[in-house]
Design an enzyme around this catalytic site. Structure first.
Site, PDB file in Angstrom:
ATOM      1  N   GLY A 265       0.770  -1.349   0.054  1.00  0.00           N
ATOM      2  CA  GLY A 265       0.087  -0.100  -0.026  1.00  0.00           C
ATOM      3  C   GLY A 265       1.060   1.317  -0.004  1.00  0.00           C
TER       4      GLY A 265
ATOM      5  N   CYS B 213      -7.199  13.628   0.404  1.00  0.00           N
ATOM      6  CA  CYS B 213      -8.035  15.013   1.290  1.00  0.00           C
ATOM      7  C   CYS B 213      -8.324  16.133   0.160  1.00  0.00           C
ATOM      8  CB  CYS B 213      -7.432  15.431   2.491  1.00  0.00           C
ATOM      9  SG  CYS B 213      -6.765  13.941   3.410  1.00  0.00           S
TER      10      CYS B 213
ATOM     11  N   GLU C 138     -29.233  11.697   1.813  1.00  0.00           N
ATOM     12  CA  GLU C 138     -28.671  11.315   3.160  1.00  0.00           C
ATOM     13  C   GLU C 138     -29.464  10.374   3.734  1.00  0.00           C
ATOM     14  OE1 GLU C 138     -25.622  11.171   4.891  1.00  0.00           O
ATOM     15  OE2 GLU C 138     -27.167  10.051   6.439  1.00  0.00           O
TER      16      GLU C 138
ATOM     17  N   ILE D 100       4.824  -8.824  11.731  1.00  0.00           N
ATOM     18  CA  ILE D 100       3.703  -8.058  10.864  1.00  0.00           C
ATOM     19  C   ILE D 100       3.082  -6.851  11.625  1.00  0.00           C
ATOM     20  CG2 ILE D 100       1.400  -8.351   9.823  1.00  0.00           C
ATOM     21  CD1 ILE D 100       1.948 -11.433   9.243  1.00  0.00           C
TER      22      ILE D 100
ATOM     23  N   ASP E 225      -6.373   3.120   7.462  1.00  0.00           N
ATOM     24  CA  ASP E 225      -7.760   2.733   7.509  1.00  0.00           C
ATOM     25  C   ASP E 225      -7.981   1.397   7.898  1.00  0.00           C
ATOM     26  OD1 ASP E 225      -7.994   5.556   6.961  1.00  0.00           O
ATOM     27  OD2 ASP E 225      -9.127   5.349   5.008  1.00  0.00           O
TER      28      ASP E 225
HETATM   29  C1  FAD Z   1     -11.935  12.561  -0.924  1.00  0.00           C
HETATM   30  C2  FAD Z   1     -11.464  12.328   0.505  1.00  0.00           C
HETATM   31  C3  FAD Z   1     -11.204  13.374   1.550  1.00  0.00           C
HETATM   32  C4  FAD Z   1     -10.247  12.981   2.438  1.00  0.00           C
HETATM   33  N1  FAD Z   1     -10.406  14.081   3.422  1.00  0.00           N
HETATM   34  C5  FAD Z   1      -9.635  13.831   4.648  1.00  0.00           C
HETATM   35  C6  FAD Z   1      -9.082  15.108   5.322  1.00  0.00           C
HETATM   36  O1  FAD Z   1      -9.318  16.212   5.055  1.00  0.00           O
HETATM   37  N2  FAD Z   1      -8.524  14.867   6.577  1.00  0.00           N
HETATM   38  C7  FAD Z   1      -8.019  13.609   6.971  1.00  0.00           C
HETATM   39  O2  FAD Z   1      -7.419  13.370   8.035  1.00  0.00           O
HETATM   40  N3  FAD Z   1      -8.520  12.665   6.173  1.00  0.00           N
HETATM   41  C8  FAD Z   1      -9.043  12.635   5.139  1.00  0.00           C
HETATM   42  N4  FAD Z   1      -9.279  11.547   4.076  1.00  0.00           N
HETATM   43  C9  FAD Z   1      -9.015  10.420   4.729  1.00  0.00           C
HETATM   44  C10 FAD Z   1      -7.759  10.052   4.231  1.00  0.00           C
HETATM   45  O3  FAD Z   1      -7.196  10.307   3.202  1.00  0.00           O
HETATM   46  C11 FAD Z   1      -7.525   8.730   4.633  1.00  0.00           C
HETATM   47  O4  FAD Z   1      -7.704   8.225   5.994  1.00  0.00           O
HETATM   48  C12 FAD Z   1      -5.863   8.111   4.472  1.00  0.00           C
HETATM   49  O5  FAD Z   1      -5.536   8.364   3.192  1.00  0.00           O
HETATM   50  C13 FAD Z   1      -5.840   6.539   4.554  1.00  0.00           C
HETATM   51  O6  FAD Z   1      -4.584   6.154   4.275  1.00  0.00           O
HETATM   52  P1  FAD Z   1      -4.114   4.719   3.963  1.00  0.00           P
HETATM   53  O7  FAD Z   1      -2.825   4.803   3.687  1.00  0.00           O
HETATM   54  O8  FAD Z   1      -4.485   3.754   5.353  1.00  0.00           O
HETATM   55  O9  FAD Z   1      -5.092   4.074   2.722  1.00  0.00           O
HETATM   56  P2  FAD Z   1      -4.914   4.564   1.434  1.00  0.00           P
HETATM   57  O10 FAD Z   1      -4.618   5.897   1.037  1.00  0.00           O
HETATM   58  O11 FAD Z   1      -6.390   4.022   0.831  1.00  0.00           O
HETATM   59  O12 FAD Z   1      -4.101   3.592   0.567  1.00  0.00           O
HETATM   60  C14 FAD Z   1      -4.165   2.108   0.651  1.00  0.00           C
HETATM   61  C15 FAD Z   1      -3.203   1.648  -0.328  1.00  0.00           C
HETATM   62  O13 FAD Z   1      -3.223   0.204  -0.462  1.00  0.00           O
HETATM   63  C16 FAD Z   1      -3.261  -0.278  -1.794  1.00  0.00           C
HETATM   64  N5  FAD Z   1      -3.525  -1.525  -1.915  1.00  0.00           N
HETATM   65  C17 FAD Z   1      -4.940  -1.871  -1.421  1.00  0.00           C
HETATM   66  N6  FAD Z   1      -4.936  -3.431  -1.631  1.00  0.00           N
HETATM   67  C18 FAD Z   1      -3.883  -3.761  -2.159  1.00  0.00           C
HETATM   68  C19 FAD Z   1      -3.290  -5.028  -2.454  1.00  0.00           C
HETATM   69  N7  FAD Z   1      -3.891  -6.195  -2.311  1.00  0.00           N
HETATM   70  N8  FAD Z   1      -2.140  -4.809  -3.186  1.00  0.00           N
HETATM   71  C20 FAD Z   1      -1.539  -3.719  -3.239  1.00  0.00           C
HETATM   72  N9  FAD Z   1      -1.884  -2.588  -3.024  1.00  0.00           N
HETATM   73  C21 FAD Z   1      -2.890  -2.715  -2.349  1.00  0.00           C
HETATM   74  C22 FAD Z   1      -4.068   0.976  -2.665  1.00  0.00           C
HETATM   75  O14 FAD Z   1      -3.649   0.750  -3.972  1.00  0.00           O
HETATM   76  C23 FAD Z   1      -3.544   2.274  -1.791  1.00  0.00           C
HETATM   77  O15 FAD Z   1      -2.244   2.664  -2.447  1.00  0.00           O
HETATM   78  C24 FAD Z   1      -9.986  11.789   3.115  1.00  0.00           C
HETATM   79  C25 FAD Z   1     -10.345  10.804   2.073  1.00  0.00           C
HETATM   80  C26 FAD Z   1     -10.831  10.930   0.851  1.00  0.00           C
HETATM   81  C27 FAD Z   1     -11.066   9.863  -0.027  1.00  0.00           C
END
Ligand code: FAD
Length: 450
Positions: free
Chosen positions: A9, A44, A173, A276, A281
């Site tokens: 990820g 975001c 909603e 691990i 998220d």
């Molecule tokens: C439109 C939007 C607005 C947001 N606004 C805010 C904000 O203002 N403030 C805030 O704090 N948070 C905000 N968030 C939430 C925040 O963006 C997320 O909480 C954060 O990005 C989570 O990060 P992450 O690395 O856990 O997950 P992600 O960013 O979802 O990354 C997951 C990664 O895993 C990869 N992946 C998944 N499964 C596999 C697999 N089997 N093999 C290889 N790769 C895989 C995906 O391709 C991705 O690269 C927002 C989210 C969105 C969508």
């Protein structure tokens, strides 16, 4: 021999983990494998990317070449991890096997789409990646009517961006208020009114029943009514991606997310798995307000967890991730809304009896030009008087105030100790001499006495 660290990820959690691993270990071999085509971007910012306020290239902070050149991290993009063998300590992706000494799973979440007829029609989107943003932007060309499913923060940010682009926007909603779950109705209603004044339409207490059209979306049905629609966007919440954790038999908590130790190690059948780590998220956090689990699907949480996971994966000096109050903030139209800890809805879910205090003032001294309305609401446990949550609606400067209240909540302050211990800096162009936060907590103290 140098150790192999594999990160799955490339979101906020994964890239923070990879960078922290490099800081902790000069010679580890670090490989990030990701399905995504873009890495290290800010989801975001996608609403503003769609609107064109920020360019797509600005949102993507670094590419794979940057990580290779500057941090000696290999990032393999557009590659889905299919299997992970926890006994052999191997990750398999696109037919290639990657051995690991430490594995960081940072696979994030997926937008939950209600199981309604027509959700797979053309011009029906979710918003999660830069690719989603670009696809939505393209579909919006020549479109008039946009329906957004879900009045959470992301749905509202999108609604404003699309309205500012001249679209006819309807939000559907199922609850009776916007920003349900994390904001209280009295605070959320101020935001809804602001958006209604901008011409955004709301259909409340109406679960989406169907998406209709001939190949492409034409109507969205809710509460028995058909709403015309050229582009439909689901912003209906995020579910943790659990395929890989389940494949590895990792423990999943009651909130359907992975249970993690403070070191961000995962557990299997109650035992800590030393090699691990999880971050972002897909993780279930410990609440800073009460002894129990909570979700914190925020970019700020993902980065903090990723830094701990990556450091510990590389066997740096041990770091820990603490319980969360999950402060959040959003800019919706001309208003900021921010929150921390429990809302009334969350508190009732945990069975906490709540007393609220509230105050209204300005963001600058009364006589200083440009001051904006500032409403602060604070929540305490009726029995212990402990601060458990706060929300702010303001024309400006909500973030610093919500961070201040977050520290107090994490420190376990009562309303009364907050009044004794708190001080605020002051200057006429930046706030009132007695900050509205203190006025709100004072009101709370009075109500707790009643
Ligand atoms: C439109 C939007 C607005 C947001 N606004 C805010 C904000 O203002 N403030 C805030 O704090 N948070 C905000 N968030 C939430 C925040 O963006 C997320 O909480 C954060 O990005 C989570 O990060 P992450 O690395 O856990 O997950 P992600 O960013 O979802 O990354 C997951 C990664 O895993 C990869 N992946 C998944 N499964 C596999 C697999 N089997 N093999 C290889 N790769 C895989 C995906 O391709 C991705 O690269 C927002 C989210 C969105 C969508």
């Amino acid at each position: 021999m140098s150790m192999n660290i594999v990160v799955i990820g490339s979101g906020a959690a994964g890239m923070s983990a990879a960078s922290a691993a490099r800081k902790a270990s000069r010679d580890a071999k670090i490989t990030v494998i990701t399905e995504d085509e873009d890495i290290a971007y800010s989801p975001c910012a996608i609403p503003w990317g769609i609107e064109g306020k920020t360019g797509w290239d600005d949102i993507v902070m670094h590419d794979a070449a940057f990580y290779k050149e500057n941090r000696d991290i290999d990032v393999i993009i557009r590659t889905r991890v299919e299997t992970v063998d926890g006994d052999k300590k191997e990750v398999v992706a696109a037919g290639v096997t990657y051995p690991y000494d430490s594995l960081v799973i940072a696979t994030g979440g997926t937008v939950f789409i209600p199981p309604v007829e027509g959700k797979d029609l053309d011009n029906v989107f979710v918003v999660r990646t830069v690719r989603d943003g670009k696809n939505i932007q393209k579909a919006l060309e020549g479109s008039t009517n946009v329906v957004i499913g879900g009045a959470g923060v992301i749905g509202l940010e999108l609604a404003v961006a699309l309205r500012d682009m001249g679209k006819d926007v309807t939000i559907i909603e199922m609850m009776d208020q916007v920003i349900p779950r994390i904001a209280d109705k009295d605070m959320a209603d101020m935001i809804q009114q602001e958006l209604e004044a901008k011409g955004i339409k709301f259909v409340m207490k109406a679960p989406i029943q169907a998406v209709k059209g001939d190949g492409k979306v034409e109507f969205v049905t809710a509460a028995g009514e058909d709403y015309p629609c050229d582009v439909m966007i689901f912003a209906t919440g995020v579910r943790a991606n659990l395929d890989i954790p389940k494949m590895l038999g990792l423990d999943i908590g009651q909130l359907n997310a992975v249970i993690a130790a403070p070191t961000m190690n995962a557990y299997r059948r109650g035992r800590l798995v030393p090699d691990i780590f999880v971050a972002g998220d897909l993780v279930q956090c410990q609440s800073a307000v009460m002894p129990g689990a909570t979700m914190s699907q925020l970019g700020s949480t993902a980065v903090k967890e990723g830094l701990v996971a990556g450091n510990n994966a590389a066997k740096g000096e041990k770091k820990e991730f603490g319980p969360v109050a999950s402060p959040w903030v959003s800019m919706i139209g001309d208003l900021q809304i921010a929150g921390t800890g429990m809302s009334l809805g969350l508190a009732s879910w945990y069975g906490i009896d709540v007393v609220c205090g509230k105050a209204e003032g300005l963001t600058r001294a009364r006589y200083y030009p440009g001051g904006k309305r500032l409403v602060v609401k604070v929540l305490a446990d009726r029995t212990s008087h402990r601060l458990i949550g706060a929300q702010i609606v303001a024309g400006e400067d909500a973030t610093g105030r919500i961070n201040w209240l977050t520290s107090a909540i994490i420190d376990g302050k009562t309303a009364e100790t907050f009044m004794v211990d708190s001080e605020n800096a002051y200057c006429p162009p930046t706030n009132m001499v007695r900050d509205v936060v203190l006025a709100a907590v004072e009101d709370l103290c009075l109500r707790l006495k009643q």
